[in-house]
Every structure is written in structure tokens, then in C-alpha cells.
Design a protein around this motif. Structure first.
Motif, PDB file in Angstrom:
ATOM      1  N   PRO A  31       0.839  -1.204   0.000  1.00 23.46           N
ATOM      2  CA  PRO A  31       0.000   0.000   0.000  1.00 23.46           C
ATOM      3  C   PRO A  31       0.870   1.249   0.000  1.00 23.46           C
ATOM      4  O   PRO A  31       2.030   1.230   0.435  1.00 23.46           O
ATOM      5  N   GLY A  32       0.327   2.336  -0.515  1.00 19.07           N
ATOM      6  CA  GLY A  32       1.056   3.597  -0.566  1.00 19.07           C
ATOM      7  C   GLY A  32       1.289   4.161   0.823  1.00 19.07           C
ATOM      8  O   GLY A  32       0.720   3.699   1.818  1.00 19.07           O
ATOM      9  N   LYS A  33       2.087   5.180   0.900  1.00 20.71           N
ATOM     10  CA  LYS A  33       2.389   5.796   2.189  1.00 20.71           C
ATOM     11  C   LYS A  33       1.277   6.767   2.566  1.00 20.71           C
ATOM     12  O   LYS A  33       0.704   7.445   1.708  1.00 20.71           O
ATOM     13  N   THR A  34       1.042   6.841   3.838  1.00 12.51           N
ATOM     14  CA  THR A  34       0.042   7.786   4.335  1.00 12.51           C
ATOM     15  C   THR A  34       0.666   9.179   4.378  1.00 12.51           C
ATOM     16  O   THR A  34       1.903   9.326   4.346  1.00 12.51           O
ATOM     17  N   PRO A  35      -0.152  10.201   4.445  1.00 11.67           N
ATOM     18  CA  PRO A  35       0.417  11.563   4.507  1.00 11.67           C
ATOM     19  C   PRO A  35       1.340  11.766   5.712  1.00 11.67           C
ATOM     20  O   PRO A  35       2.329  12.498   5.616  1.00 11.67           O
ATOM     21  N   GLU A  36       1.036  11.098   6.825  1.00 12.09           N
ATOM     22  CA  GLU A  36       1.908  11.225   8.002  1.00 12.09           C
ATOM     23  C   GLU A  36       3.274  10.603   7.730  1.00 12.09           C
ATOM     24  O   GLU A  36       4.308  11.150   8.130  1.00 12.09           O
ATOM     25  N   GLU A  37       3.278   9.444   7.060  1.00  7.47           N
ATOM     26  CA  GLU A  37       4.553   8.793   6.730  1.00  7.47           C
ATOM     27  C   GLU A  37       5.350   9.638   5.749  1.00  7.47           C
ATOM     28  O   GLU A  37       6.578   9.749   5.860  1.00  7.47           O
ATOM     29  N   LYS A  38       4.663  10.251   4.789  1.00  8.81           N
ATOM     30  CA  LYS A  38       5.347  11.115   3.826  1.00  8.81           C
ATOM     31  C   LYS A  38       5.948  12.330   4.522  1.00  8.81           C
ATOM     32  O   LYS A  38       7.076  12.736   4.224  1.00  8.81           O
ATOM     33  N   ALA A  39       5.221  12.920   5.462  1.00 10.24           N
ATOM     34  CA  ALA A  39       5.723  14.086   6.196  1.00 10.24           C
ATOM     35  C   ALA A  39       6.924  13.702   7.057  1.00 10.24           C
ATOM     36  O   ALA A  39       7.915  14.440   7.125  1.00 10.24           O
ATOM     37  N   ALA A  40       6.852  12.522   7.697  1.00 11.87           N
ATOM     38  CA  ALA A  40       7.972  12.078   8.532  1.00 11.87           C
ATOM     39  C   ALA A  40       9.206  11.814   7.679  1.00 11.87           C
ATOM     40  O   ALA A  40      10.329  12.155   8.077  1.00 11.87           O
ATOM     41  N   GLU A  41       8.998  11.225   6.517  1.00 12.83           N
ATOM     42  CA  GLU A  41      10.134  10.962   5.636  1.00 12.83           C
ATOM     43  C   GLU A  41      10.749  12.269   5.129  1.00 12.83           C
ATOM     44  O   GLU A  41      11.976  12.399   5.053  1.00 12.83           O
ATOM     45  N   ALA A  42       9.897  13.259   4.788  1.00 12.38           N
ATOM     46  CA  ALA A  42      10.410  14.555   4.338  1.00 12.38           C
ATOM     47  C   ALA A  42      11.197  15.233   5.453  1.00 12.38           C
ATOM     48  O   ALA A  42      12.241  15.851   5.200  1.00 12.38           O
ATOM     49  N   GLU A  43      10.723  15.113   6.697  1.00 15.17           N
ATOM     50  CA  GLU A  43      11.434  15.716   7.830  1.00 15.17           C
ATOM     51  C   GLU A  43      12.791  15.040   8.045  1.00 15.17           C
ATOM     52  O   GLU A  43      13.792  15.704   8.302  1.00 15.17           O
ATOM     53  N   ARG A  44      12.825  13.711   7.939  1.00 18.60           N
ATOM     54  CA  ARG A  44      14.100  12.986   8.076  1.00 18.60           C
ATOM     55  C   ARG A  44      15.075  13.396   6.974  1.00 18.60           C
ATOM     56  O   ARG A  44      16.267  13.589   7.232  1.00 18.60           O
TER      57      ARG A  44
END
Length: 98
Positions: A31-44
Motif C-alpha cells: 500500500p502507498g504511504k500515508t500523509p503522516e509517513e510522507k511528512a515524517a520521511e520529508a522531515e528525516r
């Protein structure tokens, strides 16, 4: 011997048939990434890039054997063109008698 011959014939005939089989992907994509996972990855990723900027550039060489090597060989000076152009050139052929 007949068994070996039969196995060889079957292997030869099965090769082209196997090559025509469609490529089946039995593993479904996750499954695709959730918006929270995308935001966490962008922050990392942002924190990682900032950390890379903090690393100072290395100015000095870290070569422990650098002092043991001799200087690179010097290039020989190019020959002077004036000495080569002042000498008369000999030509072949002509009417010179020997």
C-alpha cells in the motif's frame, strides 16, 4: 539409455514453451504511504541534508605516506624551434650528380 534420450528430448521441447509463458508477478505492490509517513520521511530527509552541510570540508590530505614519496618527475623542456628551422633541408630527387 532410452530414459536419458527421452529426458533430453523433453528438455529440448520444453525450453521454447517455457519461454512463451507470461511473466507473472505474484507479489502485489504494498500500500502507498500515508500523509503522516510522507511528512515524517520529508522531515528525516531535511534533517539529513542539514547534517551533511555541517560537515567541514577536508583541506589537508590524510595521506600518511605523503612525505615518503618523491616529487613527481619534471617534464623535459621542449626543443628549441629556432635551431631546427635554421638548418637547410635536404630534398630527394633533383639533379644533383654523385
Amino acid at each position: 539409455m532410452k530414459l536419458f534420450r527421452l529426458a533430453a528430448v523433453l528438455a529440448v521441447l520444453a525450453g521454447p514453451a517455457y519461454a512463451q509463458m507470461p511473466n507473472l508477478n505474484l507479489l502485489q505492490e504494498g500500500p502507498g504511504k500515508t500523509p503522516e509517513e510522507k511528512a515524517a520521511e520529508a522531515e528525516r530527509e531535511k534533517a539529513y541534508k542539514e547534517t551533511l552541510k555541517k560537515i567541514p570540508d577536508s583541506k589537508a590530505s590524510n595521506d600518511p605516506w605523503g612525505g615518503m614519496r618523491s616529487d613527481p618527475p619534471k617534464q623535459p623542456a621542449p626543443p628549441k624551434a629556432s635551431a631546427a628551422t635554421s638548418a637547410p633541408k635536404k630534398t630527394k630527387g633533383g639533379t644533383a650528380a654523385n
